[in-house]
Design a protein around this motif. Structure first.
Motif, PDB file in Angstrom:
ATOM      1  N   TRP A  12       0.959   4.703  -2.936  1.00  0.00           N
ATOM      2  CA  TRP A  12       0.219   5.970  -2.970  1.00  0.00           C
ATOM      3  C   TRP A  12       1.148   7.164  -3.064  1.00  0.00           C
ATOM      4  O   TRP A  12       0.762   8.234  -3.513  1.00  0.00           O
ATOM      5  CB  TRP A  12      -0.659   6.112  -1.716  1.00  0.00           C
ATOM      6  N   TRP A  13       2.406   7.005  -2.659  1.00  0.00           N
ATOM      7  CA  TRP A  13       3.311   8.151  -2.653  1.00  0.00           C
ATOM      8  C   TRP A  13       3.761   8.560  -4.047  1.00  0.00           C
ATOM      9  O   TRP A  13       4.219   9.679  -4.255  1.00  0.00           O
ATOM     10  CB  TRP A  13       4.514   7.875  -1.752  1.00  0.00           C
ATOM     11  N   ARG A  20       0.829  -1.212   0.000  1.00  0.00           N
ATOM     12  CA  ARG A  20       0.000   0.000   0.000  1.00  0.00           C
ATOM     13  C   ARG A  20       0.860   1.258   0.000  1.00  0.00           C
ATOM     14  O   ARG A  20       0.350   2.356   0.140  1.00  0.00           O
ATOM     15  CB  ARG A  20      -0.931  -0.007   1.200  1.00  0.00           C
ATOM     16  N   SER A  21       2.147   1.098  -0.158  1.00  0.00           N
ATOM     17  CA  SER A  21       3.020   2.271  -0.160  1.00  0.00           C
ATOM     18  C   SER A  21       3.154   2.879  -1.547  1.00  0.00           C
ATOM     19  O   SER A  21       3.992   3.734  -1.762  1.00  0.00           O
ATOM     20  CB  SER A  21       4.398   1.889   0.390  1.00  0.00           C
ATOM     21  N   PRO A  40       1.779   9.003  -6.991  1.00  0.00           N
ATOM     22  CA  PRO A  40       0.962  10.113  -7.489  1.00  0.00           C
ATOM     23  C   PRO A  40       1.047  11.347  -6.592  1.00  0.00           C
ATOM     24  O   PRO A  40       0.980  12.480  -7.080  1.00  0.00           O
ATOM     25  CB  PRO A  40      -0.457   9.562  -7.510  1.00  0.00           C
ATOM     26  N   ALA A  41       1.234  11.126  -5.280  1.00  0.00           N
ATOM     27  CA  ALA A  41       1.363  12.280  -4.382  1.00  0.00           C
ATOM     28  C   ALA A  41       2.649  13.044  -4.692  1.00  0.00           C
ATOM     29  O   ALA A  41       2.664  14.279  -4.667  1.00  0.00           O
ATOM     30  CB  ALA A  41       1.346  11.809  -2.940  1.00  0.00           C
TER      31      ALA A  41
END
Length: 112
Positions: free
Chosen positions: A45-46, A42-43, A48-49
């Motif tokens: 996400w960084w 789940r890491s 697109p951030a």
């Protein structure tokens, strides 16, 4: 031999015994367990951030549009005109574009 479309297993004892044997063989098969699929981390996400943060910071550091500076004239038009009392006068015009072009030999048509 009857057609396949109209054949019924219950009416044909040979087919019935054939499929019963297949079922018995299938019951004896050992089915291995399906391997667990690894869950994705789940890491992610960084990513697109990070892209969004880069674009946001880039908007602050990019230079803003500068106002248009007056450009230096690219074309100088120098004309020699005869004024009153037959005196010659130079007229100098500065422009960014060549609006009117007159060939160097055009005066030959008007003067002679």
């Amino acid at each position: 031999m009857p057609s396949v479309r109209h054949m019924n297993i219950n009416k044909d004892p040979e087919l019935k015994t054939f499929f019963q044997e297949l079922r018995k063989q299938d019951e004896q098969l050992i089915i291995p367990p399906f391997p667990e699929v690894e869950k994705k981390s789940r890491s992610i996400w960084w990513i697109p951030a990070g892209i969004a943060a880069t674009l946001l910071l880039g908007a602050f550091f990019l230079p803003l549009e500068k106002s248009a500076e007056p450009t230096a004239p690219e074309v100088l038009i120098i004309t020699l005109e005869e004024g009153p009392n037959q005196e010659l006068q130079f007229h100098i015009q500065e422009t960014n574009e060549m609006d009117i072009w007159e060939s160097p030999t055009a005066s030959l048509l008007t003067e002679y």
